[in-house]
Structure formats: structure tokens, C-alpha cells
Design a protein around this motif. Structure first.
Motif, short mmCIF file in Angstrom:
data_model
loop_
_atom_site.label_atom_id
_atom_site.label_comp_id
_atom_site.label_asym_id
_atom_site.label_seq_id
_atom_site.Cartn_x
_atom_site.Cartn_y
_atom_site.Cartn_z
N GLY A 143 0.58 -1.01 0.38
CA GLY A 143 0.06 -0.17 -0.27
C GLY A 143 0.42 1.36 0.34
O GLY A 143 0.32 2.59 -0.56
N GLU A 144 1.65 1.28 0.22
CA GLU A 144 3.05 2.68 0.62
C GLU A 144 4.02 3.32 -0.81
O GLU A 144 3.47 3.89 -0.98
CB GLU A 144 3.95 2.09 1.91
CG GLU A 144 4.69 1.18 1.78
CD GLU A 144 4.26 -0.04 1.91
OE1 GLU A 144 5.28 -0.96 2.69
OE2 GLU A 144 2.92 0.02 2.88
N VAL A 145 3.21 1.65 -1.17
CA VAL A 145 4.13 2.12 -2.39
C VAL A 145 3.37 2.43 -3.34
O VAL A 145 3.17 3.36 -4.34
CB VAL A 145 4.96 0.46 -3.43
CG1 VAL A 145 5.03 1.05 -4.68
CG2 VAL A 145 6.54 -0.26 -3.02
N PHE A 146 1.82 2.25 -3.73
CA PHE A 146 1.33 2.83 -4.22
C PHE A 146 0.70 4.16 -3.53
O PHE A 146 0.53 4.62 -4.55
CB PHE A 146 -0.37 1.72 -4.20
CG PHE A 146 -1.55 2.15 -4.62
CD1 PHE A 146 -1.59 1.54 -5.85
CD2 PHE A 146 -2.42 2.84 -5.00
CE1 PHE A 146 -2.35 1.79 -7.11
CE2 PHE A 146 -3.57 3.36 -5.28
CZ PHE A 146 -3.56 2.80 -6.61
N ALA A 147 1.10 4.08 -2.59
CA ALA A 147 -0.03 5.83 -1.76
C ALA A 147 1.48 6.61 -2.75
O ALA A 147 1.02 8.06 -2.76
CB ALA A 147 0.00 5.64 -1.15
N SER A 148 2.24 6.20 -3.00
CA SER A 148 3.64 6.92 -2.70
C SER A 148 3.92 7.40 -4.72
O SER A 148 4.61 8.48 -5.51
CB SER A 148 5.35 6.05 -3.00
OG SER A 148 5.56 5.52 -3.61
N LEU A 149 2.40 7.03 -5.67
CA LEU A 149 3.11 7.13 -7.19
C LEU A 149 1.93 8.62 -7.46
O LEU A 149 2.66 9.30 -8.38
CB LEU A 149 1.74 6.01 -7.48
CG LEU A 149 2.71 4.32 -7.96
CD1 LEU A 149 1.86 3.50 -8.35
CD2 LEU A 149 3.84 4.94 -8.99
N SER A 150 1.15 9.13 -6.24
CA SER A 150 0.83 10.46 -6.23
C SER A 150 1.83 11.95 -6.29
O SER A 150 1.84 12.18 -7.53
CB SER A 150 -0.53 10.95 -5.41
OG SER A 150 0.28 11.05 -4.56
N SER A 151 2.64 11.06 -6.16
CA SER A 151 3.21 12.17 -5.75
C SER A 151 5.15 12.10 -6.66
O SER A 151 5.45 12.84 -7.20
CB SER A 151 5.20 11.96 -4.64
OG SER A 151 5.33 10.80 -4.25
#
Length: 329
Positions: free
Chosen positions: A196-204
Motif C-alpha cells: 500500500g505504501e508503494v501505491f500511495a507514493s505514486l501520486s507524488s
């Protein structure tokens, strides 16, 4: 001694403050995210509050993710009341609580637009509180960091196989996720193996590519910003008793919050649109649990002035404790 409880329960974390009627903070607690329904909220609260604290709580105010419809509010209230049988429990959406981060004495309408993992907007005005479900495509919205990440992955795959325009996201998305190719990435996502943290980082990552001039990434950021503005205009108009596009009487103050606003391109596009309406932009400051503290005080004390005075004492104590912790670190 009667205790009051204020809770901010989001998808990524839960903050809880227990305090006395005199404004003394008894406990300041932090735990895992409490999104996922009434049972999960109660599970998180039970892990944070020991039996001695739970038995002394006379009033509880919870600002929670997932409270989108009236029956949601009823379900959450019933579940928390069972956990805290001595407490009078009130529940509201966590975005609505952000309206109480500060006072707005001169505003006719106060609104907040939150763009983090998801997108939400609420407003309060002459017609009361205006909200939207903000649950993604079923309620007609697509904004927020998670949707930007999904669209970035799609754009990267389409760039790789030629169905879409070439974009720097094609390579960058693989670098961030560690997948060797886009077919492998699709397999990881389908099997729910992408952290999840990898997915969340994609917007940045999308924001960075946009700043560097990638047109596909820039379009994704622009669409997310326009969606935030559109949702905001809807709730402001409803709270003011106007149709979308009509002039709003009086001063409109808009708080902006959430991780997407850390991106300069996203933030400037939203703020420019808000200012073009003649509205005032303010950046939400303070912790989200602030709104829950004020709600708990209002629900416990009938006199609005006494409620605000109690809230200020509690918030002042929290600020002092945080300053002391920072000084010793």
C-alpha cells in the motif's frame, strides 16, 4: 471523574484524546487506521483505551472516515456506544470535523476540500451542512491520490504497448514499484501484492513528472485539481442555497487539506480557481483531532462560549505537551 473522548479516525491512522471537564488531558493516543467499518473502529479504540479509561468516559465525539450516509452514522454510533456504555456518543465524517480547526466569525460559508488518498469536500452555511458521499466512481468523483496513482499506472502501461501517448511515467512507475515490466506489475496488482505504501507514493511521482514537463503527468494533475474544485463548488452552492455558478452572498472561506496539496502544480491550480470565484483560501493547520475536540466540547456543554473555552484549554495543553516532546527529542 467524568472524561470526554475525541477521536479522529482516518484510513491511515487514528488519534484519540481523553480529557477532563476541566480541560486536563488524561491521555493522548495514536493507533492504526480505523477505516473499514464500525467493527474495525471499535477494535482500534479497544486497543487504545484500557478498561479504566473506557468506564470513565461520559461523552465521546468521533470524526471518522466512512461516515457517508445517515445509516453509516447510526451504525458507527451504535457500535461505539456498545463499547462505551456510559458515554453519550456523537459521530460525524472526518472531513466535516476539519471545518472546526479554527473559528470563521466573518464567513457566510465555510468549506473544506480534502485531497489525500481520496477526495472529499464539505461546507457549512445558511442551509446547514452540505456533503457528498465522496466514495469514488459510485458518487461520480475520481479525485485523490489513489485515483491519480491508478491513472498513472494505466497511462504507463498504455505508453509501453502503444495504445496511449508516450510518457515518462512508463519507466518511473516501474522504478517505484520494482516491477520488471508492466505485465508483471499488472499481475502484482491483481494478486494484491503491491504494498500500500508503494501505491500511495505514486501520486507524488506523478507530480514530479508533471513538474519536469511530462504532458501526460501534467494532465493527470490538472484533472485531479479540477475535480477537487468541482466538488468544492457543489458543496458551497448547496450550503449557501444557490445553484452552481450563482454568486454566493457574503464571504466564503475555503480550507484546503491533504497530501495532494503538497504538490505546487495541484495546489496552485486549485487555489487559482478558488480565488477566481472571489473566495478566500486558507491552509488547514492543526491536527485533524482538533475538530473532534471541539465537537466533544460542544456536545457536552450547552453554552457555546463555555464549550469553546474548554476546547481551547484542551488544545493548549496538547500544544504544550507536543512542544515539550519536541524539545526533548
Amino acid at each position: 471523574m467524568s472524561l470526554l473522548l475525541a477521536v479522529d479516525g482516518g484510513n491511515s491512522k487514528t488519534e484519540a484524546v481523553v480529557f477532563t471537564e476541566a480541560g486536563r488531558v488524561v491521555a493522548e493516543l495514536r493507533g492504526e487506521g480505523s477505516g473499514g467499518g464500525p467493527e474495525h473502529v471499535c477494535s482500534v479504540l479497544a486497543s487504545l483505551l484500557d478498561e479504566s479509561l473506557r468506564s470513565g468516559i461520559a461523552g465521546a465525539a468521533l470524526a471518522l472516515a466512512g461516515v457517508d450516509f445517515p445509516d453509516d452514522e447510526e451504525a458507527f454510533t451504535a457500535a461505539v456506544s456498545a463499547l462505551l456504555p456510559a458515554a453519550r456518543v456523537v459521530v460525524e465524517n472526518d472531513a466535516a470535523a476539519l471545518l472546526d480547526l479554527r473559528e470563521h466569525p466573518d464567513a457566510s460559508v465555510v468549506a473544506v476540500v480534502v485531497s489525500g488518498a481520496g477526495l472529499n469536500a464539505v461546507a457549512r452555511g445558511p442551509m446547514g451542512l452540505a456533503t457528498v458521499p465522496a466514495i469514488g466512481w459510485p458518487s461520480g468523483d475520481f479525485g485523490g491520490g489513489d485515483e491519480v496513482a491508478r491513472r498513472a499506472i494505466a497511462a504507463a502501461y498504455r505508453s509501453a504497448d502503444g495504445r496511449g501517448p508516450s510518457t515518462a511515467l512508463e519507466r518511473v512507475v516501474l522504478d517505484v514499484t520494482g516491477a520488471p515490466d508492466h505485465r508483471s506489475l499488472a499481475r502484482l496488482i491483481r494478486r494484491d501484492l503491491l504494498p500500500g505504501e508503494v501505491f500511495a507514493s505514486l501520486s507524488s511521482v506523478v507530480a514530479r513528472c508533471a513538474e519536469e514537463g511530462d504532458p501526460v503527468a501534467a494532465q493527470l494533475i490538472a484533472e485531479a485539481a479540477d475535480e477537487a474544485v468541482g466538488l468544492l463548488c457543489t458543496v458551497v452552492a448547496e450550503a449557501a442555497g444557490r445553484r452552481r455558478g450563482e454568486v454566493i452572498d457574503g464571504r466564503v472561506e475555503v480550507e484546503v487539506a491533504g497530501g495532494m496539496f503538497r504538490d505546487e502544480g495541484f495546489r496552485s491550480r486549485v487555489e487559482s480557481a478558488v480565488v477566481s470565484q472571489g473566495w478566500i483560501v486558507e491552509h488547514a493547520h492543526g491536527r485533524p483531532v482538533t475538530g473532534a475536540v471541539r465537537l466533544a466540547c460542544r456536545e457536552h456543554l450547552a453554552d457555546p462560549r463555555e464549550a469553546e473555552e474548554l476546547a481551547e484549554r484542551v488544545l493548549g495543553a496538547l500544544d504544550s505537551a507536543r512542544t515539550e516532546r519536541t524539545a526533548t527529542e
